[in-house]
Design a protein around this motif. Structure first.
Motif, PDB file in Angstrom:
ATOM      1  N   ALA A 291       0.776  -1.126  -0.091  1.00 15.62           N
ATOM      2  CA  ALA A 291       0.013   0.175  -0.115  1.00 15.62           C
ATOM      3  C   ALA A 291       1.068   1.293  -0.043  1.00 15.62           C
ATOM      4  O   ALA A 291       1.966   1.165   0.390  1.00 15.62           O
ATOM      5  N   VAL A 292       0.577   2.262  -0.755  1.00 15.24           N
ATOM      6  CA  VAL A 292       1.368   3.449  -0.602  1.00 15.24           C
ATOM      7  C   VAL A 292       0.463   4.752  -0.236  1.00 15.24           C
ATOM      8  O   VAL A 292      -0.510   4.962  -0.823  1.00 15.24           O
ATOM      9  N   LEU A 293       0.970   5.483   0.596  1.00 10.07           N
ATOM     10  CA  LEU A 293       0.571   6.534   1.327  1.00 10.07           C
ATOM     11  C   LEU A 293       0.918   7.860   0.559  1.00 10.07           C
ATOM     12  O   LEU A 293       2.066   7.918   0.596  1.00 10.07           O
ATOM     13  N   MET A 294       0.160   8.718  -0.040  1.00 10.92           N
ATOM     14  CA  MET A 294       0.777   9.744  -0.764  1.00 10.92           C
ATOM     15  C   MET A 294       0.115  11.088  -0.145  1.00 10.92           C
ATOM     16  O   MET A 294      -1.133  11.277   0.010  1.00 10.92           O
ATOM     17  N   HIS A 295       0.839  11.967   0.161  1.00 10.36           N
ATOM     18  CA  HIS A 295       0.283  13.302   0.752  1.00 10.36           C
ATOM     19  C   HIS A 295       0.185  14.249  -0.467  1.00 10.36           C
ATOM     20  O   HIS A 295       1.156  14.648  -0.951  1.00 10.36           O
TER      21      HIS A 295
ATOM     22  N   GLY B 251      -5.061  16.334   0.378  1.00  8.85           N
ATOM     23  CA  GLY B 251      -5.415  15.445   1.391  1.00  8.85           C
ATOM     24  C   GLY B 251      -4.399  14.222   1.271  1.00  8.85           C
ATOM     25  O   GLY B 251      -3.408  14.440   0.532  1.00  8.85           O
ATOM     26  N   ASN B 252      -4.753  13.239   1.875  1.00  6.20           N
ATOM     27  CA  ASN B 252      -3.835  11.846   1.915  1.00  6.20           C
ATOM     28  C   ASN B 252      -4.672  10.844   1.226  1.00  6.20           C
ATOM     29  O   ASN B 252      -5.645  10.461   1.663  1.00  6.20           O
TER      30      ASN B 252
ATOM     31  N   ILE C 140      -9.401  -3.436   3.893  1.00  7.00           N
ATOM     32  CA  ILE C 140      -9.827  -2.205   4.647  1.00  7.00           C
ATOM     33  C   ILE C 140      -8.597  -2.148   5.906  1.00  7.00           C
ATOM     34  O   ILE C 140      -8.486  -0.915   6.184  1.00  7.00           O
ATOM     35  N   LEU C 141      -8.090  -3.186   6.333  1.00  7.46           N
ATOM     36  CA  LEU C 141      -6.793  -2.960   7.387  1.00  7.46           C
ATOM     37  C   LEU C 141      -5.692  -2.153   6.941  1.00  7.46           C
ATOM     38  O   LEU C 141      -5.172  -1.355   7.873  1.00  7.46           O
ATOM     39  N   PRO C 142      -5.214  -2.123   5.654  1.00  4.73           N
ATOM     40  CA  PRO C 142      -4.089  -1.372   5.329  1.00  4.73           C
ATOM     41  C   PRO C 142      -4.831   0.172   5.781  1.00  4.73           C
ATOM     42  O   PRO C 142      -3.862   1.082   6.218  1.00  4.73           O
TER      43      PRO C 142
ATOM     44  N   VAL D 159      -2.439   2.279   8.359  1.00  7.09           N
ATOM     45  CA  VAL D 159      -1.561   3.409   7.899  1.00  7.09           C
ATOM     46  C   VAL D 159      -2.028   4.556   8.692  1.00  7.09           C
ATOM     47  O   VAL D 159      -1.146   5.435   8.902  1.00  7.09           O
ATOM     48  N   GLU D 160      -3.209   4.743   8.727  1.00  9.93           N
ATOM     49  CA  GLU D 160      -3.770   5.811   9.616  1.00  9.93           C
ATOM     50  C   GLU D 160      -3.210   5.783  10.937  1.00  9.93           C
ATOM     51  O   GLU D 160      -2.672   6.931  11.660  1.00  9.93           O
ATOM     52  N   GLU D 161      -3.243   4.753  11.747  1.00  4.79           N
ATOM     53  CA  GLU D 161      -2.380   4.579  13.069  1.00  4.79           C
ATOM     54  C   GLU D 161      -1.054   4.734  13.112  1.00  4.79           C
ATOM     55  O   GLU D 161      -0.369   5.468  13.879  1.00  4.79           O
ATOM     56  N   ASP D 162      -0.303   4.107  12.047  1.00  2.00           N
ATOM     57  CA  ASP D 162       1.269   4.306  11.877  1.00  2.00           C
ATOM     58  C   ASP D 162       1.666   5.594  11.777  1.00  2.00           C
ATOM     59  O   ASP D 162       2.520   6.004  12.403  1.00  2.00           O
TER      60      ASP D 162
END
Ligand code: SAH
Length: 341
Positions: A90-94, A98-99, A133-135, A139-142
Protein backbone atom coordinates in the motif's frame (compact mmCIF):
# COMPACT_ATOMS: atom_id res chain seq x y z
CA UNK A 1 -12.42 -17.96 12.27
CA UNK A 2 -14.07 -15.04 10.46
CA UNK A 3 -12.29 -11.71 10.50
CA UNK A 4 -14.75 -9.06 11.63
CA UNK A 5 -13.28 -6.53 9.17
CA UNK A 6 -14.81 -8.64 6.36
CA UNK A 7 -18.29 -7.70 7.55
CA UNK A 8 -20.40 -4.86 6.23
CA UNK A 9 -22.78 -3.22 8.68
CA UNK A 10 -25.64 -5.20 7.13
CA UNK A 11 -23.73 -8.49 7.47
CA UNK A 12 -23.12 -7.73 11.11
CA UNK A 13 -26.75 -6.74 11.70
CA UNK A 14 -27.77 -10.12 10.22
CA UNK A 15 -25.33 -11.90 12.47
CA UNK A 16 -26.90 -10.26 15.53
CA UNK A 17 -30.43 -11.04 14.33
CA UNK A 18 -29.40 -14.68 13.88
CA UNK A 19 -28.19 -14.93 17.45
CA UNK A 20 -31.37 -13.21 18.63
CA UNK A 21 -29.79 -9.94 19.54
CA UNK A 22 -30.93 -6.46 18.51
CA UNK A 23 -29.52 -5.38 15.20
CA UNK A 24 -28.39 -1.97 16.49
CA UNK A 25 -25.58 -3.85 18.26
CA UNK A 26 -23.95 -3.85 14.82
CA UNK A 27 -23.78 -0.06 14.94
CA UNK A 28 -22.19 -0.19 18.40
CA UNK A 29 -19.58 -2.68 17.23
CA UNK A 30 -18.88 -0.61 14.11
CA UNK A 31 -18.38 2.44 16.29
CA UNK A 32 -15.81 0.60 18.41
CA UNK A 33 -14.01 -0.82 15.38
CA UNK A 34 -13.95 2.13 13.04
CA UNK A 35 -14.46 5.28 15.12
CA UNK A 36 -12.80 4.36 18.42
CA UNK A 37 -10.45 1.82 16.80
CA UNK A 38 -10.20 -0.72 19.61
CA UNK A 39 -8.09 -3.86 19.33
CA UNK A 40 -10.18 -6.23 21.41
CA UNK A 41 -13.83 -7.04 21.96
CA UNK A 42 -13.19 -6.62 25.67
CA UNK A 43 -12.76 -2.88 25.14
CA UNK A 44 -16.37 -2.65 23.88
CA UNK A 45 -17.65 -1.62 27.28
CA UNK A 46 -21.26 -0.96 26.33
CA UNK A 47 -21.77 -4.65 25.42
CA UNK A 48 -22.64 -7.33 27.97
CA UNK A 49 -19.88 -9.68 29.04
CA UNK A 50 -21.51 -12.83 27.60
CA UNK A 51 -22.05 -11.12 24.25
CA UNK A 52 -18.40 -10.04 24.22
CA UNK A 53 -17.40 -13.66 24.92
CA UNK A 54 -19.60 -14.80 22.05
CA UNK A 55 -18.11 -12.23 19.63
CA UNK A 56 -14.66 -13.19 20.78
CA UNK A 57 -15.29 -16.84 20.00
CA UNK A 58 -16.94 -16.12 16.62
CA UNK A 59 -14.63 -13.46 15.19
CA UNK A 60 -11.01 -12.48 14.98
CA UNK A 61 -9.92 -8.81 15.06
CA UNK A 62 -6.54 -9.69 13.68
CA UNK A 63 -4.62 -6.98 11.85
CA UNK A 64 -1.94 -7.34 9.18
CA UNK A 65 1.77 -7.26 9.96
CA UNK A 66 3.77 -4.32 8.66
CA UNK A 67 6.91 -5.95 7.24
CA UNK A 68 8.51 -2.83 5.89
CA UNK A 69 7.95 0.89 5.43
CA UNK A 70 9.97 3.04 3.05
CA UNK A 71 9.70 6.82 3.27
CA UNK A 72 10.41 9.49 0.71
CA UNK A 73 9.20 13.07 0.19
CA UNK A 74 5.42 13.00 0.62
CA UNK A 75 5.23 9.22 0.23
CA UNK A 76 5.32 6.15 2.46
CA UNK A 77 5.38 2.72 0.97
CA UNK A 78 4.22 -0.26 3.02
CA UNK A 79 4.74 -3.96 2.64
CA UNK A 80 2.22 -5.99 4.62
CA UNK A 81 2.29 -9.65 5.50
CA UNK A 82 -1.01 -11.53 5.35
CA UNK A 83 -2.03 -14.39 7.59
CA UNK A 84 -1.08 -17.01 4.99
CA UNK A 85 2.34 -15.35 4.55
CA UNK A 86 1.57 -13.68 1.27
CA UNK A 87 2.57 -10.04 0.89
CA UNK A 88 0.75 -6.99 -0.41
CA UNK A 89 1.63 -3.33 -0.77
CA UNK A 90 0.00 0.00 0.00
CA UNK A 91 1.32 3.47 -0.76
CA UNK A 92 0.35 6.60 1.15
CA UNK A 93 0.75 9.87 -0.75
CA UNK A 94 0.42 13.34 0.78
CA UNK A 95 -1.27 15.62 -1.75
CA UNK A 96 -2.22 19.25 -1.27
CA UNK A 97 -5.87 18.10 -1.23
CA UNK A 98 -5.36 15.38 1.38
CA UNK A 99 -3.83 11.97 2.02
CA UNK A 100 -4.46 9.28 -0.53
CA UNK A 101 -3.83 5.58 -0.05
CA UNK A 102 -3.18 3.28 -2.99
CA UNK A 103 -4.24 -0.23 -2.08
CA UNK A 104 -3.89 -3.70 -3.59
CA UNK A 105 -6.81 -5.94 -4.51
CA UNK A 106 -5.09 -9.27 -5.21
CA UNK A 107 -1.92 -11.16 -4.34
CA UNK A 108 -0.20 -10.93 -7.74
CA UNK A 109 -2.12 -10.31 -10.95
CA UNK A 110 -3.11 -12.35 -14.00
CA UNK A 111 -3.41 -9.48 -16.46
CA UNK A 112 0.25 -9.73 -17.60
CA UNK A 113 0.67 -6.15 -18.81
CA UNK A 114 4.12 -6.03 -20.38
CA UNK A 115 5.34 -2.98 -18.43
CA UNK A 116 3.96 -3.92 -15.01
CA UNK A 117 5.90 -5.44 -12.17
CA UNK A 118 2.84 -6.87 -10.40
CA UNK A 119 1.97 -9.11 -13.29
CA UNK A 120 5.38 -10.77 -13.37
CA UNK A 121 4.24 -12.68 -10.32
CA UNK A 122 0.97 -14.39 -11.20
CA UNK A 123 -2.14 -14.12 -9.13
CA UNK A 124 -2.03 -16.27 -6.04
CA UNK A 125 -5.44 -15.30 -4.71
CA UNK A 126 -7.98 -12.54 -4.31
CA UNK A 127 -7.80 -10.30 -1.27
CA UNK A 128 -10.60 -10.44 1.24
CA UNK A 129 -12.40 -7.18 2.08
CA UNK A 130 -10.58 -7.07 5.44
CA UNK A 131 -7.22 -7.19 3.65
CA UNK A 132 -8.18 -4.02 1.76
CA UNK A 133 -9.73 -2.33 4.83
CA UNK A 134 -6.93 -3.02 7.30
CA UNK A 135 -4.21 -1.13 5.37
CA UNK A 136 -6.39 1.99 5.73
CA UNK A 137 -6.74 1.58 9.48
CA UNK A 138 -3.14 0.57 10.04
CA UNK A 139 -1.56 3.32 7.91
CA UNK A 140 -3.72 5.93 9.65
CA UNK A 141 -2.58 4.57 12.98
CA UNK A 142 1.08 4.20 11.98
CA UNK A 143 1.41 7.76 10.62
CA UNK A 144 -1.19 9.33 12.88
CA UNK A 145 -3.07 10.82 9.92
CA UNK A 146 -6.51 10.68 8.35
CA UNK A 147 -6.81 9.21 4.88
CA UNK A 148 -9.11 11.26 2.64
CA UNK A 149 -8.82 9.44 -0.68
CA UNK A 150 -8.42 5.86 -1.80
CA UNK A 151 -7.25 4.57 -5.15
CA UNK A 152 -7.49 0.89 -6.07
CA UNK A 153 -4.30 0.99 -8.10
CA UNK A 154 -2.00 -1.30 -6.15
CA UNK A 155 -1.27 -4.90 -6.98
CA UNK A 156 -4.08 -6.73 -8.78
CA UNK A 157 -7.02 -6.13 -11.05
CA UNK A 158 -10.01 -4.93 -8.96
CA UNK A 159 -12.53 -6.19 -11.50
CA UNK A 160 -11.02 -9.67 -11.30
CA UNK A 161 -12.02 -9.61 -7.60
CA UNK A 162 -15.36 -7.93 -8.09
CA UNK A 163 -17.43 -9.29 -5.18
CA UNK A 164 -14.84 -8.59 -2.52
CA UNK A 165 -14.08 -5.15 -3.92
CA UNK A 166 -17.79 -4.25 -3.82
CA UNK A 167 -17.98 -5.44 -0.22
CA UNK A 168 -14.88 -3.40 0.56
CA UNK A 169 -16.61 -0.31 -0.90
CA UNK A 170 -19.69 -0.95 1.26
CA UNK A 171 -17.48 -1.11 4.34
CA UNK A 172 -15.42 2.04 3.64
CA UNK A 173 -18.49 4.03 2.60
CA UNK A 174 -20.50 3.18 5.70
CA UNK A 175 -21.26 6.45 7.58
CA UNK A 176 -21.18 4.59 10.91
CA UNK A 177 -17.69 3.32 10.08
CA UNK A 178 -14.80 4.73 8.06
CA UNK A 179 -17.30 6.96 6.26
CA UNK A 180 -15.20 7.71 3.22
CA UNK A 181 -17.40 9.03 0.40
CA UNK A 182 -17.51 7.24 -2.95
CA UNK A 183 -16.39 10.37 -4.75
CA UNK A 184 -13.11 10.14 -2.88
CA UNK A 185 -12.47 6.63 -4.18
CA UNK A 186 -11.12 5.61 -7.60
CA UNK A 187 -11.16 2.14 -9.10
CA UNK A 188 -8.68 1.51 -11.88
CA UNK A 189 -9.18 -1.31 -14.36
CA UNK A 190 -7.19 -2.57 -17.33
CA UNK A 191 -10.51 -2.95 -19.16
CA UNK A 192 -12.54 -5.94 -17.97
CA UNK A 193 -15.59 -4.92 -20.00
CA UNK A 194 -18.33 -7.12 -18.46
CA UNK A 195 -17.44 -5.79 -15.02
CA UNK A 196 -17.37 -2.17 -16.22
CA UNK A 197 -20.96 -2.74 -17.35
CA UNK A 198 -21.91 -4.43 -14.10
CA UNK A 199 -20.31 -1.62 -12.13
CA UNK A 200 -22.25 0.92 -14.19
CA UNK A 201 -25.49 -0.54 -12.83
CA UNK A 202 -24.33 -0.70 -9.25
CA UNK A 203 -25.22 2.90 -8.40
CA UNK A 204 -22.06 3.83 -6.54
CA UNK A 205 -20.53 7.24 -7.17
CA UNK A 206 -17.01 5.80 -7.19
CA UNK A 207 -14.66 7.23 -9.84
CA UNK A 208 -13.63 4.94 -12.66
CA UNK A 209 -10.19 5.01 -14.27
CA UNK A 210 -9.29 2.97 -17.32
CA UNK A 211 -5.70 1.95 -17.99
CA UNK A 212 -5.49 2.73 -21.69
CA UNK A 213 -1.77 3.11 -22.38
CA UNK A 214 -2.10 2.76 -26.17
CA UNK A 215 -4.24 4.53 -28.78
CA UNK A 216 -4.61 1.59 -31.22
CA UNK A 217 -5.22 -2.16 -31.04
CA UNK A 218 -1.92 -3.11 -32.57
CA UNK A 219 0.10 -1.47 -29.83
CA UNK A 220 -2.37 -2.20 -27.04
CA UNK A 221 -2.33 -5.92 -27.92
CA UNK A 222 1.42 -5.90 -27.36
CA UNK A 223 1.28 -4.03 -24.05
CA UNK A 224 -1.91 -5.41 -22.52
CA UNK A 225 -3.12 -8.95 -23.29
CA UNK A 226 -6.63 -8.04 -22.08
CA UNK A 227 -6.97 -6.10 -25.33
CA UNK A 228 -7.08 -9.39 -27.25
CA UNK A 229 -10.25 -10.22 -25.34
CA UNK A 230 -11.86 -6.75 -25.22
CA UNK A 231 -10.39 -4.60 -27.96
CA UNK A 232 -10.49 -0.81 -28.06
CA UNK A 233 -13.81 -0.66 -29.91
CA UNK A 234 -15.48 -2.91 -27.32
CA UNK A 235 -13.81 -1.05 -24.46
CA UNK A 236 -14.70 2.42 -25.71
CA UNK A 237 -18.31 1.36 -26.36
CA UNK A 238 -18.52 0.16 -22.76
CA UNK A 239 -17.00 3.40 -21.47
CA UNK A 240 -19.52 5.45 -23.47
CA UNK A 241 -22.38 3.39 -22.06
CA UNK A 242 -20.97 3.85 -18.56
CA UNK A 243 -20.80 7.63 -18.99
CA UNK A 244 -24.32 7.83 -20.46
CA UNK A 245 -25.74 5.82 -17.62
CA UNK A 246 -23.85 7.35 -14.69
CA UNK A 247 -23.22 10.87 -15.96
CA UNK A 248 -19.75 10.56 -14.50
CA UNK A 249 -16.49 11.55 -16.09
CA UNK A 250 -14.00 8.76 -16.70
CA UNK A 251 -10.22 9.01 -16.41
CA UNK A 252 -7.95 7.37 -18.95
CA UNK A 253 -4.52 6.52 -17.60
CA UNK A 254 -1.72 6.63 -20.13
CA UNK A 255 1.78 5.57 -19.09
CA UNK A 256 4.46 7.36 -21.07
CA UNK A 257 6.85 4.71 -22.39
CA UNK A 258 9.89 5.95 -24.24
CA UNK A 259 9.68 5.39 -28.02
CA UNK A 260 6.77 3.00 -27.54
CA UNK A 261 3.61 5.10 -27.18
CA UNK A 262 4.87 8.68 -26.85
CA UNK A 263 5.09 10.01 -30.44
CA UNK A 264 3.14 12.89 -31.96
CA UNK A 265 1.16 10.37 -34.05
CA UNK A 266 0.25 8.48 -30.89
CA UNK A 267 -1.00 11.72 -29.33
CA UNK A 268 -3.15 12.58 -32.35
CA UNK A 269 -4.52 9.03 -32.47
CA UNK A 270 -5.31 9.23 -28.77
CA UNK A 271 -7.10 12.55 -29.23
CA UNK A 272 -9.24 10.97 -31.95
CA UNK A 273 -10.01 7.94 -29.83
CA UNK A 274 -11.42 9.97 -26.93
CA UNK A 275 -12.98 12.81 -28.92
CA UNK A 276 -16.45 13.65 -27.64
CA UNK A 277 -16.10 11.43 -24.56
CA UNK A 278 -16.56 13.07 -21.15
CA UNK A 279 -13.13 12.18 -19.82
CA UNK A 280 -9.74 13.35 -18.94
CA UNK A 281 -6.42 11.79 -19.71
CA UNK A 282 -3.85 11.32 -17.00
CA UNK A 283 -0.34 11.02 -18.41
CA UNK A 284 1.78 8.90 -16.09
CA UNK A 285 5.58 9.11 -16.14
CA UNK A 286 6.61 5.44 -16.26
CA UNK A 287 8.24 4.13 -13.12
CA UNK A 288 11.19 2.10 -14.34
CA UNK A 289 11.89 -1.23 -12.70
CA UNK A 290 15.07 -3.25 -12.87
CA UNK A 291 13.26 -6.33 -14.19
CA UNK A 292 11.55 -4.80 -17.21
CA UNK A 293 13.07 -3.22 -20.32
CA UNK A 294 10.75 -0.24 -20.80
CA UNK A 295 12.13 3.24 -20.18
CA UNK A 296 10.29 6.36 -19.16
CA UNK A 297 9.71 9.07 -21.73
CA UNK A 298 11.83 12.20 -21.49
CA UNK A 299 10.20 15.03 -19.60
CA UNK A 300 10.19 17.17 -22.76
CA UNK A 301 8.43 14.37 -24.66
CA UNK A 302 5.73 14.16 -22.01
CA UNK A 303 5.21 17.93 -22.18
CA UNK A 304 4.97 17.84 -25.98
CA UNK A 305 2.48 14.98 -25.82
CA UNK A 306 0.49 17.00 -23.30
CA UNK A 307 0.51 20.03 -25.61
CA UNK A 308 -0.68 18.02 -28.64
CA UNK A 309 -3.63 16.75 -26.63
CA UNK A 310 -4.42 20.21 -25.25
CA UNK A 311 -4.37 21.66 -28.75
CA UNK A 312 -7.00 19.10 -29.71
CA UNK A 313 -9.17 20.28 -26.83
CA UNK A 314 -8.64 17.20 -24.67
CA UNK A 315 -8.65 17.50 -20.86
CA UNK A 316 -5.25 16.25 -19.82
CA UNK A 317 -3.09 16.21 -16.70
CA UNK A 318 0.37 14.89 -15.92
CA UNK A 319 0.56 12.76 -12.81
CA UNK A 320 2.83 14.00 -10.07
CA UNK A 321 5.74 11.63 -9.59
CA UNK A 322 6.08 10.07 -6.19
CA UNK A 323 8.99 8.28 -4.72
CA UNK A 324 10.71 6.42 -7.53
CA UNK A 325 13.47 6.15 -4.92
CA UNK A 326 11.25 4.01 -2.74
CA UNK A 327 10.11 1.86 -5.65
CA UNK A 328 6.60 3.20 -5.95
CA UNK A 329 5.97 1.19 -9.10
CA UNK A 330 3.14 -1.17 -8.56
CA UNK A 331 4.39 -4.49 -7.21
CA UNK A 332 8.08 -3.71 -6.85
CA UNK A 333 8.36 -4.02 -3.11
CA UNK A 334 6.63 -7.35 -3.11
CA UNK A 335 8.62 -8.85 -5.98
CA UNK A 336 11.91 -7.66 -4.50
CA UNK A 337 10.95 -9.16 -1.17
CA UNK A 338 10.01 -12.48 -2.73
CA UNK A 339 13.02 -12.63 -5.00
CA UNK A 340 15.40 -11.33 -2.37
CA UNK A 341 16.88 -8.51 -4.45
N1 SAH B 1 -5.12 -3.56 -12.64
C1 SAH B 1 -5.58 -2.22 -12.52
C2 SAH B 1 -5.10 -1.48 -11.30
C3 SAH B 1 -3.69 -1.67 -10.84
S1 SAH B 1 -2.41 -0.92 -11.78
C4 SAH B 1 -5.27 -1.45 -13.79
O1 SAH B 1 -4.65 -2.01 -14.68
O2 SAH B 1 -5.70 -0.31 -13.91
C5 SAH B 1 -2.59 0.80 -11.53
C6 SAH B 1 -2.02 1.64 -12.65
O3 SAH B 1 -0.57 1.64 -12.59
C7 SAH B 1 -2.39 1.11 -14.02
O4 SAH B 1 -2.72 2.18 -14.88
C8 SAH B 1 -1.09 0.46 -14.45
O5 SAH B 1 -1.04 0.29 -15.82
C9 SAH B 1 -0.06 1.40 -13.89
N2 SAH B 1 1.31 0.89 -13.81
C10 SAH B 1 1.74 -0.38 -13.72
N3 SAH B 1 3.08 -0.43 -13.68
C11 SAH B 1 3.52 0.85 -13.72
C12 SAH B 1 4.82 1.46 -13.71
N4 SAH B 1 5.93 0.73 -13.62
N5 SAH B 1 4.89 2.81 -13.77
C13 SAH B 1 3.76 3.56 -13.83
N6 SAH B 1 2.52 3.05 -13.83
C14 SAH B 1 2.40 1.70 -13.79
Amino acid sequence: MKNIYDYSLDDLANYFLNIEEKKFKAIQVYDWLYKKRVNSFYEMTNLKKDLIDKLNSDFSLKKLTILNRLDDVDVHKYLFNLEDNNQIEAVLMHHDYGNSLCISTQVGCNMSCAFCESGRLKKVRNLMPSEMILPIIQVEEDLNIKISHIVLMGIGEPFDNYENVMKFLDIVNEPMGIALGSRHITISTCGVVPKILEFMNNGKQVNLAISLHAPNDNLRNKLMPINKVYNLKILMDAVKKYINKTNRRVTFEYIMLKNVNDSKDNALELANLVRGINCYINLIPYNETSHIEFKKSEKSRILEFYDYLKQKGINVTIRKEFGSKVMAACGQLRSNYKEGS
